[in-house]
Design an enzyme around this catalytic site. Structure first.
Site: not given
Length: 465
Positions: A110, A250, A252, A254
């Site tokens: 992430s 960010d 990934d 999310d």
């Protein structure tokens, strides 16, 4: 709340607030991920669901290695795998909930630096796993496997999805159906991450003029002084280009942070406020409740109360937020960090979806982002962290007494939150207070006590990491 750092094969695998994470090839090894994949495959097989599992990854260097290991583990348990390649965590979650699959897995750390990595697991509805399921998978991963393996003729195989993003992008377009972003100028920061290939393009297709930043992932530049963890990095681009908004996802994608037309950084609490106040004013907020976490700002709670809405707090983690949203019928919830969930459209945080919803509000109101967000006044909040051995009990009598003493002195003018990070070996200390100087003094006092705790990681050890 459990710690999140996965300890390698020298120790046990452990889930945190958002999957299993560690330092790639150090505290998280390929054999750990293989073991986790096999455990999840066994868990799924025991449920009697033999449909394939869908997997995706972010573009960090170690993700292909860990993706291969996880796929091998799942196949060893007799479950087929569909590889969707590089895409965001919310896109993977959408695929898990809308394809004929038994589950989903995302290889990503992430917002963490490039040398970290991890695994997020999703069920067949595209939702993060419940704590009970994670505990069962932990036990399977960490206990000796005495059960017979599937026969060589029954192992799973790996297939590849063609055009895995098309349905997800159609879903995002549908969430702002009928909205034209013509006339808006947007700076979009992809964090050199999973959304680099399509996030800015989607916003451009909807009519906006887009300046694209940090969209050339090379495996080691993900989240490096860019994206949602470093939104101040695009302030210059927003001001120089006279943009209406800056959008930072960010690695990934999310989570999201925004920058208004004046260069002011806006977090997840601002996003929830802008959306909820807009929907409530138009009678579209079916349940006048917003779900936040223990880290949500007191100013959000006060502003919502003034318009007849409530704020309900949960533990940190979008899984806990979503569970409470479903319990209460809430339409929006999330964390200050930028994990925002819109329950009509998703079951997990989605940075791109969140950005589109705010762009829709700007389109419908014709208002500048600064005006929309400025109607909420945040209470000063100081948040700092100390490197800490995850899982170590930090509640010594001296620390508990110090927190209680400060809480007595603050009274109703402030609050203190101390928690283990869900994604890094850190202890986070937050004080929210109407007087910023007092908040700073509280945090510094508590950090001094934690730095003397046996669980504190020394500066030398941190430097080695």
């Amino acid at each position: 709340e459990k710690g999140a750092v996965a300890v390698g094969s020298r120790d046990q695998i452990r889930f945190g607030t958002d999957g299993v994470r560690g330092i790639a090839n150090d505290t998280l090894l390929p054999e750990d991920v293989l073991r986790l994949g096999y455990a999840y495959g066994r868990y799924l097989a025991a449920q009697g669901d033999r449909r394939p599992l869908v997997i995706g990854r972010d573009p960090r260097l170690s993700s292909t290695m860990f993706c291969s290991a996880f796929k091998a583990g799942v196949c060893s348990a007799g479950i087929d795998v569909l590889d969707s390649g590089v895409l965001s965590s919310p896109a993977l979650a959408y695929l898990a909930g809308h394809l004929e699959v038994c589950a989903g897995a995302m290889i990503s750390a992430s917002h963490n630096p490039a040398h970290h990595n991890g695994v997020k697991l999703f069920d067949c509805h595209g939702q993060k796993l419940a704590a009970a399921a994670e505990l069962e998978i932990e036990e399977l991963a960490n206990s000796p496997d005495r059960s017979p393996r599937v026969d060589a003729t029954e192992v799973g195989c790996v297939g590849h999805l063609s055009d895995p993003l098309s349905h997800y992008l159609d879903h995002l377009r549908a969430s702002v159906s009928g909205v034209s972003l013509a006339g808006l100028k947007v700076v979009f920061d992809s964090a050199n991450g999973a959304a680099s290939g399509y996030g800015a393009q989607l916003i451009r297709e909807l009519g906006a003029s887009v300046i694209h930043c940090n969209h050339e992932p090379n495996g080691i530049n993900i989240n490096t002084r860019c994206g949602a963890t470093y939104p101040q990095g695009i302030r210059g681009a927003v001001l120089t280009n006279a943009a209406d908004i800056g959008i930072c996802v960010d690695g990934d994608a999310d989570r999201v942070a925004l920058v208004d037309e004046h260069g002011t950084v806006l977090d997840g609490d601002h996003i929830k406020w802008v959306w909820a106040s807009h929907e409530h004013a138009r009678g579209r907020l079916r349940n006048p409740t917003v779900v936040g976490t223990v880290m949500s700002n007191l100013g959000l709670e006060i502003a919502l109360k003034q318009i007849g809405c409530g704020l309900v707090r949960t533990l940190v983690g979008d899984r806990y937020v979503y569970e409470r949203m479903i319990e209460m019928g809430a339409l929006v919830g999330g964390e200050p960090s930028g994990h925002i969930i819109f329950s009509d459209y998703a079951r997990t945080g989605d940075g791109l979806l969140s950005a589109l919803q705010i762009l829709r509000v700007m389109h419908e109101t014709g208002a500048k982002l600064s005006r929309l967000a400025g109607t909420m006044r945040k209470t000063p909040q100081v948040l700092r962290s100390v490197p800490f051995d995850t899982g170590t009990e930090w509640r010594t009598p001296a620390i508990v007494r110090a927190i209680a003493d400060w809480e007595d002195r603050l009274g109703e003018t402030g609050r203190i939150v101390v928690r283990e990070s869900g994604t890094e070996p850190l202890l986070r200390v937050m004080c929210e207070c109407t007087d910023p100087a007092t908040a700073d003094r509280v945090v510094e006092d508590l950090l001094g006590l934690f730095a003397k705790h046996p669980g504190a990681i020394s500066a030398a050890q941190k430097a080695r990491e």
